[in-house]
Design an enzyme around this catalytic site. Structure first.
Site, short mmCIF file in Angstrom:
data_model
loop_
_atom_site.label_atom_id
_atom_site.label_comp_id
_atom_site.label_asym_id
_atom_site.label_seq_id
_atom_site.Cartn_x
_atom_site.Cartn_y
_atom_site.Cartn_z
N GLY A 36 0.83 -1.20 0.00
CA GLY A 36 0.00 0.00 0.00
C GLY A 36 0.86 1.25 0.00
O GLY A 36 2.08 1.19 0.19
N TYR A 145 -0.31 -17.39 -3.35
CA TYR A 145 -1.49 -16.51 -3.28
C TYR A 145 -2.77 -17.32 -3.31
O TYR A 145 -3.67 -17.14 -2.47
CB TYR A 145 -1.46 -15.52 -4.44
CG TYR A 145 -2.57 -14.48 -4.41
CD1 TYR A 145 -2.66 -13.57 -3.36
CD2 TYR A 145 -3.50 -14.42 -5.43
CE1 TYR A 145 -3.67 -12.62 -3.33
CE2 TYR A 145 -4.51 -13.46 -5.42
CZ TYR A 145 -4.59 -12.57 -4.37
OH TYR A 145 -5.60 -11.62 -4.34
#
Length: 319
Positions: A36, A145
């Site tokens: 982020g 993932y």
């Protein structure tokens, strides 16, 4: 309501913060900035109904005061990120999910897990419905993932069944829009940035593999409605319009006015050949379907990247 959103400084997380605040709710945003960026939430700093906490959600989480909701969006979410950060990806899907579910249980809060279409792997069913169990290589490079999210879904349902936590699971399909990172490795951001820089657009394989692209405003609306609904089972939120990667590249070149050429490269390991959500559940249960077609979404997204590329060029010229 007062909600915690993890991954708040990420692409989707920051837009979700905006959506809750726009409806008058209070948001506690949490992020450790691995993928982020503070720029995504800079406009919220100082807002009376937004508070930010820098924290790694794989560690014990403390939030003072009541919470009505916990929305777990923290995770590397692009191939570039989870291939470079495989251990962190596995930890945030396992330990991070465990910690955020524990917080929701302690606070008596509703919980929403951000899962992914990657739980379907390289699908043998097309389009993908929520009752399809997937076709995933657990030991391939993408497995860090795929399996992190599959484990997260199992943990979420275990907390629902065993502890009675009020849970939601959204399976997010390819989403794009402003605030994506220019180097995140996602195909839309890759193509737009390459086109604006005048670089070749890198198409893997022959470009015949398909994806379905949902504009971020539509995606967030679907997630928001799911959180407010009574649906516990996993729910696909994505755009069912399907495009080949080559079609996307051609459209980006057209809309940017770029003269870049298309360059083919070898297909990555376990790259899905098709990807398209069946959104029958979202339509019937949430009254939701996407409204913004690909061309319109790209027109809204390109100016964001154009500004970034122009700033990048200005910095390079100044050096």
């Amino acid at each position: 309501m007062r909600v915690l959103i993890t991954g708040a400084a990420g692409f989707l997380g920051s837009h979700l913060c905006d959506r809750f605040i726009a409806d008058g709710h209070e948001v506690v945003g949490m992020d450790n900035f691995i993928t982020g960026t503070p720029a995504n939430i800079a406009h919220l700093i100082g807002h009376p109904r937004f508070r930010f906490v820098e924290h790694d959600v794989t560690q014990f989480i403390y939030v003072d005061g009541p919470l009505d909701g916990v929305l777990h969006f923290a995770s590397p979410a692009s191939p570039v990120d989870y291939l470079e950060l495989p251990i962190q990806t596995l930890k945030v899907g396992s330990l991070g999910t465990h910690k955020t579910l524990g917080l929701a249980k302690a606070k008596g809060a509703r919980y929403l897990l951000a899962s992914t279409s990657e739980v379907y792997g390289d699908p043998q069913v097309h389009p993908q419905t929520e009752d399809y169990w997937g076709h995933v290589n657990p030991v391939g490079p993408r497995g860090v993932y795929d399996e992190a999210k599959r484990f997260a879904e199992a943990m979420t349902m275990a907390y629902h069944r065993y502890h009675g936590v009020d849970t939601r699971i959204v399976r997010i399909f390819n989403t794009y829009g402003p605030r994506m990172r220019p180097n995140d490795g996602r195909v839309v951001s890759n193509f737009i940035v390459q086109a604006l820089r005048g670089d070749p657009l890198t198409v893997y394989g022959d470009g015949g593999q398909t994806r379905s692209f949902c504009y971020v405003e539509d995606e967030v609306e679907g997630i928001y409605r799911l959180f407010l609904s009574d649906r516990v089972e996993p729910t696909n939120i994505g755009n069912p319009d399907e495009f080949t990667i080559r079609e996307l590249a051609t459209k980006v070149l057209e809309l940017t006015g770029s003269t870049s050429r298309i360059e083919n490269r070898p297909l990555p390991t376990d790259d899905p050949k098709v990807r398209r959500p069946d959104i029958s559940v979202a339509r019937s249960v949430l009254g939701w379907e996407p409204k913004i077609p690909l061309e319109e979404g790209l027109r809204r997204t390109i100016p964001y990247f154009r500004e970034l590329v122009e700033k990048e060029g200005a910095v390079a010229r100044a050096m």
